[in-house]
Design a protein around this motif. Structure first.
Motif, PDB file in Angstrom:
ATOM      1  N   GLU A   1       0.832  -1.214   0.000  1.00 42.30           N
ATOM      2  CA  GLU A   1       0.000   0.000   0.000  1.00 42.30           C
ATOM      3  C   GLU A   1       0.865   1.263   0.000  1.00 42.30           C
ATOM      4  OE1 GLU A   1      -3.010  -0.173   3.056  1.00 42.30           O
ATOM      5  OE2 GLU A   1      -3.455  -2.256   2.547  1.00 42.30           O
ATOM      6  N   LEU A   2       1.950   1.244   0.771  1.00 42.98           N
ATOM      7  CA  LEU A   2       2.843   2.399   0.837  1.00 42.98           C
ATOM      8  C   LEU A   2       3.922   2.377  -0.241  1.00 42.98           C
ATOM      9  CD1 LEU A   2       3.378   2.595   4.699  1.00 42.98           C
ATOM     10  CD2 LEU A   2       1.909   4.056   3.296  1.00 42.98           C
ATOM     11  N   GLY A   3       4.185   1.192  -0.788  1.00 43.53           N
ATOM     12  CA  GLY A   3       5.227   1.067  -1.793  1.00 43.53           C
ATOM     13  C   GLY A   3       6.623   1.098  -1.220  1.00 43.53           C
ATOM     14  N   LEU A   4       6.779   0.580   0.001  1.00 44.76           N
ATOM     15  CA  LEU A   4       8.087   0.557   0.649  1.00 44.76           C
ATOM     16  C   LEU A   4       8.649  -0.853   0.709  1.00 44.76           C
ATOM     17  CD1 LEU A   4       7.455   2.991   3.624  1.00 44.76           C
ATOM     18  CD2 LEU A   4       8.704   3.460   1.504  1.00 44.76           C
ATOM     19  N   VAL A   5       9.955  -0.957   0.517  1.00 48.31           N
ATOM     20  CA  VAL A   5      10.677  -2.225   0.615  1.00 48.31           C
ATOM     21  C   VAL A   5      11.582  -2.156   1.827  1.00 48.31           C
ATOM     22  CG1 VAL A   5      12.285  -3.815  -0.500  1.00 48.31           C
ATOM     23  CG2 VAL A   5      10.745  -2.422  -1.894  1.00 48.31           C
ATOM     24  N   PHE A   6      11.481  -3.142   2.698  1.00 51.18           N
ATOM     25  CA  PHE A   6      12.347  -3.256   3.869  1.00 51.18           C
ATOM     26  C   PHE A   6      13.245  -4.470   3.638  1.00 51.18           C
ATOM     27  CE2 PHE A   6       8.507  -1.113   5.074  1.00 51.18           C
ATOM     28  CZ  PHE A   6       8.948  -0.062   5.852  1.00 51.18           C
TER      29      PHE A   6
ATOM     30  N   ALA B   1      29.977  -5.155  18.058  1.00 51.27           N
ATOM     31  CA  ALA B   1      30.832  -6.190  18.655  1.00 51.27           C
ATOM     32  C   ALA B   1      30.667  -7.545  17.963  1.00 51.27           C
ATOM     33  CB  ALA B   1      30.514  -6.331  20.143  1.00 51.27           C
ATOM     34  N   SER B   2      29.476  -7.816  17.436  1.00 50.96           N
ATOM     35  CA  SER B   2      29.267  -9.106  16.779  1.00 50.96           C
ATOM     36  C   SER B   2      28.153  -8.986  15.750  1.00 50.96           C
ATOM     37  CB  SER B   2      28.933 -10.195  17.796  1.00 50.96           C
ATOM     38  OG  SER B   2      27.693  -9.938  18.412  1.00 50.96           O
ATOM     39  N   LEU B   3      28.146  -9.941  14.829  1.00 49.35           N
ATOM     40  CA  LEU B   3      27.101 -10.027  13.810  1.00 49.35           C
ATOM     41  C   LEU B   3      26.587 -11.464  13.779  1.00 49.35           C
ATOM     42  CD1 LEU B   3      28.738  -7.686  11.156  1.00 49.35           C
ATOM     43  CD2 LEU B   3      26.573  -7.284  12.344  1.00 49.35           C
ATOM     44  N   ALA B   4      25.981 -11.866  12.682  1.00 48.94           N
ATOM     45  CA  ALA B   4      25.245 -13.130  12.619  1.00 48.94           C
ATOM     46  C   ALA B   4      26.088 -14.386  12.838  1.00 48.94           C
ATOM     47  CB  ALA B   4      24.512 -13.231  11.282  1.00 48.94           C
ATOM     48  N   SER B   5      27.366 -14.320  12.557  1.00 45.92           N
ATOM     49  CA  SER B   5      28.255 -15.455  12.792  1.00 45.92           C
ATOM     50  C   SER B   5      29.632 -14.904  13.127  1.00 45.92           C
ATOM     51  CB  SER B   5      28.328 -16.363  11.549  1.00 45.92           C
ATOM     52  OG  SER B   5      29.081 -15.749  10.521  1.00 45.92           O
ATOM     53  N   PRO B   6      30.493 -15.715  13.730  1.00 43.85           N
ATOM     54  CA  PRO B   6      31.833 -15.223  14.080  1.00 43.85           C
ATOM     55  C   PRO B   6      32.641 -14.738  12.875  1.00 43.85           C
ATOM     56  CG  PRO B   6      31.364 -17.235  15.274  1.00 43.85           C
ATOM     57  CD  PRO B   6      30.240 -17.056  14.277  1.00 43.85           C
ATOM     58  N   SER B   7      32.378 -15.285  11.683  1.00 48.27           N
ATOM     59  CA  SER B   7      33.142 -14.870  10.503  1.00 48.27           C
ATOM     60  C   SER B   7      32.492 -13.713   9.744  1.00 48.27           C
ATOM     61  CB  SER B   7      33.335 -16.062   9.560  1.00 48.27           C
ATOM     62  OG  SER B   7      32.086 -16.538   9.096  1.00 48.27           O
ATOM     63  N   THR B   8      31.298 -13.291  10.143  1.00 46.88           N
ATOM     64  CA  THR B   8      30.619 -12.183   9.471  1.00 46.88           C
ATOM     65  C   THR B   8      31.175 -10.858   9.969  1.00 46.88           C
ATOM     66  OG1 THR B   8      28.599 -13.501   9.251  1.00 46.88           O
ATOM     67  CG2 THR B   8      28.382 -11.133   8.984  1.00 46.88           C
ATOM     68  N   LEU B   9      31.677 -10.047   9.029  1.00 48.33           N
ATOM     69  CA  LEU B   9      32.300  -8.777   9.355  1.00 48.33           C
ATOM     70  C   LEU B   9      31.447  -7.573   8.965  1.00 48.33           C
ATOM     71  CD1 LEU B   9      35.886  -9.629   8.048  1.00 48.33           C
ATOM     72  CD2 LEU B   9      35.023  -9.810  10.403  1.00 48.33           C
ATOM     73  N   VAL B  10      30.516  -7.753   8.017  1.00 49.22           N
ATOM     74  CA  VAL B  10      29.725  -6.658   7.463  1.00 49.22           C
ATOM     75  C   VAL B  10      28.292  -7.101   7.278  1.00 49.22           C
ATOM     76  CG1 VAL B  10      29.388  -5.131   5.456  1.00 49.22           C
ATOM     77  CG2 VAL B  10      31.700  -5.718   6.208  1.00 49.22           C
ATOM     78  N   GLU B  11      27.346  -6.211   7.586  1.00 45.06           N
ATOM     79  CA  GLU B  11      25.926  -6.440   7.313  1.00 45.06           C
ATOM     80  C   GLU B  11      25.338  -5.112   6.838  1.00 45.06           C
ATOM     81  OE1 GLU B  11      21.933  -8.143   9.578  1.00 45.06           O
ATOM     82  OE2 GLU B  11      23.931  -8.671  10.310  1.00 45.06           O
ATOM     83  N   VAL B  12      24.482  -5.180   5.811  1.00 47.13           N
ATOM     84  CA  VAL B  12      23.883  -3.982   5.238  1.00 47.13           C
ATOM     85  C   VAL B  12      22.379  -4.172   5.143  1.00 47.13           C
ATOM     86  CG1 VAL B  12      23.822  -2.431   3.245  1.00 47.13           C
ATOM     87  CG2 VAL B  12      25.973  -3.572   3.856  1.00 47.13           C
ATOM     88  N   GLU B  13      21.617  -3.266   5.755  1.00 46.96           N
ATOM     89  CA  GLU B  13      20.160  -3.301   5.647  1.00 46.96           C
ATOM     90  C   GLU B  13      19.674  -2.019   5.009  1.00 46.96           C
ATOM     91  OE1 GLU B  13      17.853  -3.363   9.271  1.00 46.96           O
ATOM     92  OE2 GLU B  13      19.217  -1.985  10.247  1.00 46.96           O
ATOM     93  N   ALA B  14      18.450  -2.049   4.445  1.00 42.88           N
ATOM     94  CA  ALA B  14      17.997  -0.887   3.693  1.00 42.88           C
ATOM     95  C   ALA B  14      16.481  -0.779   3.652  1.00 42.88           C
ATOM     96  CB  ALA B  14      18.540  -0.966   2.277  1.00 42.88           C
ATOM     97  N   VAL B  15      16.040   0.438   3.348  1.00 45.34           N
ATOM     98  CA  VAL B  15      14.639   0.724   3.044  1.00 45.34           C
ATOM     99  C   VAL B  15      14.635   1.422   1.684  1.00 45.34           C
ATOM    100  CG1 VAL B  15      12.556   1.974   3.737  1.00 45.34           C
ATOM    101  CG2 VAL B  15      14.069   0.994   5.477  1.00 45.34           C
ATOM    102  N   ALA B  16      13.722   0.990   0.820  1.00 44.44           N
ATOM    103  CA  ALA B  16      13.640   1.573  -0.523  1.00 44.44           C
ATOM    104  C   ALA B  16      12.180   1.735  -0.911  1.00 44.44           C
ATOM    105  CB  ALA B  16      14.360   0.684  -1.534  1.00 44.44           C
ATOM    106  N   SER B  17      11.969   2.398  -2.020  1.00 41.80           N
ATOM    107  CA  SER B  17      10.629   2.578  -2.576  1.00 41.80           C
ATOM    108  C   SER B  17      10.482   1.682  -3.803  1.00 41.80           C
ATOM    109  CB  SER B  17      10.452   4.045  -2.993  1.00 41.80           C
ATOM    110  OG  SER B  17       9.234   4.219  -3.673  1.00 41.80           O
ATOM    111  N   VAL B  18       9.250   1.286  -4.083  1.00 40.50           N
ATOM    112  CA  VAL B  18       8.979   0.566  -5.331  1.00 40.50           C
ATOM    113  C   VAL B  18       8.255   1.468  -6.324  1.00 40.50           C
ATOM    114  CG1 VAL B  18       8.990  -1.751  -4.345  1.00 40.50           C
ATOM    115  CG2 VAL B  18       6.858  -0.466  -4.430  1.00 40.50           C
ATOM    116  N   ARG B  19       8.074   2.718  -5.955  1.00 39.58           N
ATOM    117  CA  ARG B  19       7.361   3.660  -6.849  1.00 39.58           C
ATOM    118  C   ARG B  19       8.294   4.692  -7.396  1.00 39.58           C
ATOM    119  NH1 ARG B  19       2.313   4.044  -2.883  1.00 39.58           N
ATOM    120  NH2 ARG B  19       1.530   1.990  -3.325  1.00 39.58           N
TER     121      ARG B  19
END
Length: 132
Positions: free
Chosen positions: A27-32, A114-132
């Motif tokens: 309805e809002l046209g947002l991507v999480f 200090a930590s992420l999803a696993s001991p070897s994970t060094l980077v994580e990227v999350e985002a919000v975008a539009s589909v319109r």
């Protein structure tokens, strides 16, 4: 609210942990987009450096955005989580992120953790975008 689950085959299956790679609020046209990491289908990292994992996480972000009907140009917000002191990695990650984002220029937050999803994970990227 109406939501559409996005789980591209190219990305690891998050069903076991109850997550989708992205959700679209239609309805809002947002991507999480869930935090994207350098994981293969066995939940293992393929790169050993912050630089390598940043590139892979951004590749995965692009896959999720495309599957959701969005694009890098439609990004509204990006959060980058890096294991350790963020300032120690800015010279490495800033040019990679800038090249990926191009003229899009969404709001961006970088966070050292200090930590992420696993001991070897060094980077994580999350985002919000539009589909319109």
């Amino acid at each position: 609210m109406s939501k559409k689950l996005i789980n591209p085959e190219e990305l690891y299956d998050g069903a076991a942990s109850g997550m989708s790679q992205a959700t679209v609020e239609t309805e809002l046209g947002l991507v999480f987009v869930s935090g994207q990491v350098d994981w293969n289908d066995q939940h293992e990292t393929t790169e050993n450096s912050v630089e390598g994992q940043m590139r892979k996480a951004l590749d995965n972000l692009k896959i999720a955005l495309t599957a959701a009907g969005s694009s890098v140009g439609q990004l509204l917000q990006v959060r980058v989580y890096i294991r350790g002191e963020l300032g120690e990695h800015m010279e490495t990650v800033a040019p990679i992120l800038s090249g990926f984002l191009g003229e899009s220029r969404p709001s961006v937050t970088g966070i050292g953790v200090a930590s992420l999803a696993s001991p070897s994970t060094l980077v994580e990227v999350e985002a919000v975008a539009s589909v319109r």
